[in-house]
Design an enzyme around this catalytic site. Structure first.
Site, mmCIF file in Angstrom:
data_model
loop_
_atom_site.group_PDB
_atom_site.id
_atom_site.type_symbol
_atom_site.label_atom_id
_atom_site.label_comp_id
_atom_site.label_asym_id
_atom_site.label_seq_id
_atom_site.Cartn_x
_atom_site.Cartn_y
_atom_site.Cartn_z
ATOM 1 N N CYS A 56 0.863 -1.182 0.000
ATOM 2 C CA CYS A 56 0.000 0.000 0.000
ATOM 3 C C CYS A 56 0.901 1.234 0.000
ATOM 4 O O CYS A 56 2.117 1.120 -0.145
ATOM 5 C CB CYS A 56 -0.946 -0.009 1.193
ATOM 6 S SG CYS A 56 -0.103 -0.097 2.790
ATOM 7 N N THR A 57 0.329 2.403 0.162
ATOM 8 C CA THR A 57 1.094 3.642 0.013
ATOM 9 C C THR A 57 2.233 3.765 1.024
ATOM 10 O O THR A 57 3.391 3.968 0.662
ATOM 11 C CB THR A 57 0.173 4.862 0.135
ATOM 12 O OG1 THR A 57 -0.925 4.710 -0.757
ATOM 13 C CG2 THR A 57 0.928 6.146 -0.200
#
Length: 334
Positions: free
Chosen positions: A177-178
């Site tokens: 994810c980010t």
């Protein structure tokens, strides 16, 4: 020009009295002129803020002095302009909302993989690589051969797992994810569901882009970020995307040439989704923004992200209600 330091941070930690942290934390941020939003919950802290280098260093020192908030995972990037308008500290049930009770990354979590080791892992043909982010984030960039669950919110991820992943079939699952926080919960969730080998990218995409050379990278495209930069490139600098102020979707320069694009009002992604009432409100907001610009003033406007989140939560509630009715009908048949 002095660079603005953007700091993304999080930490899962038991904070039974998290409500008492809000006031002094907000006061510290306001005094240091730090903008952005931090979330507090009984499970920890999460958010992205921005300010001068001195201000961000002071914030990290302040957090480090608080019981349980030392050694917070954080990543720094830089911008020429302040990417946030407000200073907020919010109290939440979760610091990243999955909506599943009992998922605790402090008790069980997947195996962390350093950015330098990530390429080797995801190049293994036995590994299924899953992007845990929302569809609009995935559309502008992801890792080579990653699976897109096509979710609108992180709340939908458990249902994706239920419908598409099988611990008996998918022996090795890698997720990213980010910044890493969503994977803390997604890997914990998969472990709870019986998956054995579950991995996640330590520090998330942002850390990977920071530490892995572009010529060696398996990242394709840009990385969506939740601030006014919209997206960053492999050098962690503002990318080529803009953002529709009506629906918050990332848009390209080509999409801005579409007849559906009206600055601050609509874009090709939302032209058929917004109501006449919303359109009128967006037109008025854009008028106020332009007036503020003419006076050389900042215009904060309404919090569109809250509108979008409310809309998504409504859709999620409708889906849950439909599922409950369907289950009730099945029970009656049985």
């Amino acid at each position: 020009m002095t660079k603005v330091v953007v700091c993304a941070l999080y930490k899962f930690v038991s904070l039974p009295h998290f409500e008492s942290i809000r006031a002094p934390l907000l006061a510290m941020m306001e005094q240091a002129e730090i903008k952005g939003t931090l979330l507090l919950a009984s499970e920890g802290i999460n958010g992205t803020v921005a300010g001068t280098q001195e201000a961000i260093e002071a914030l990290l020192l302040w957090l480090n002095s608080q019981n349980g908030l030392d050694n917070i995972v954080h990543k720094l990037s830089f911008d020429d302009e302040m990417p946030f308008y407000r200073t907020k500290v919010k109290l939440k049930n979760e610091i990243v909302t999955m909506g599943v009770e009992g998922i605790d990354p402090l008790k069980v979590v997947g195996t962390y993989v350093k950015p330098q080791d990530w390429n080797a892992l995801i190049s293994d043909p036995d590994v299924i690589l899953v992007d845990t982010r929302n569809d609009y984030e995935v559309q502008i960039g992801t890792f080579k051969n990653a699976v897109n669950p096509v979710t609108e919110t992180f709340r939908e991820f458990p249902e994706y797992v239920k419908q598409n992943l099988d611990p008996a079939k998918h022996k090795k699952v890698a997720m990213f994810c980010t910044g890493g926080i969503r994977c803390e919960k997604s890997t914990a969730y998969l472990k709870e569901q019986g998956f054995d080998e579950v991995y996640h990218l330590e520090g998330g995409i942002l850390k990977y882009l920071e530490e892995v050379k572009a010529e060696e990278s398996l990242w394709e495209g840009e990385c969506f970020v939740f601030d006014n930069r919209v997206a960053v490139n492999h050098d962690l600098k503002k990318g080529q995307y803009d953002q529709c102020n009506a629906c918050r979707m990332p848009i390209t320069e080509a999409e801005k040439q579409s007849p559906a694009y009206v600055q601050g009002v609509s874009c090709p992604h939302c032209i058929d989704k917004i109501s006449d009432e919303q359109r009128k409100r967006f037109v008025e907001r854009e008028r106020q923004v332009n007036l503020a610009k003419a006076r050389n003033e900042a215009h904060i406007g309404s919090d569109v992200n809250q509108v979008i989140e409310a809309r998504r939560e409504k859709k999620e509630a409708q889906r849950r209600l439909a599922a409950e009715k369907n289950n009730a009908k099945k029970s009656q048949v049985l």
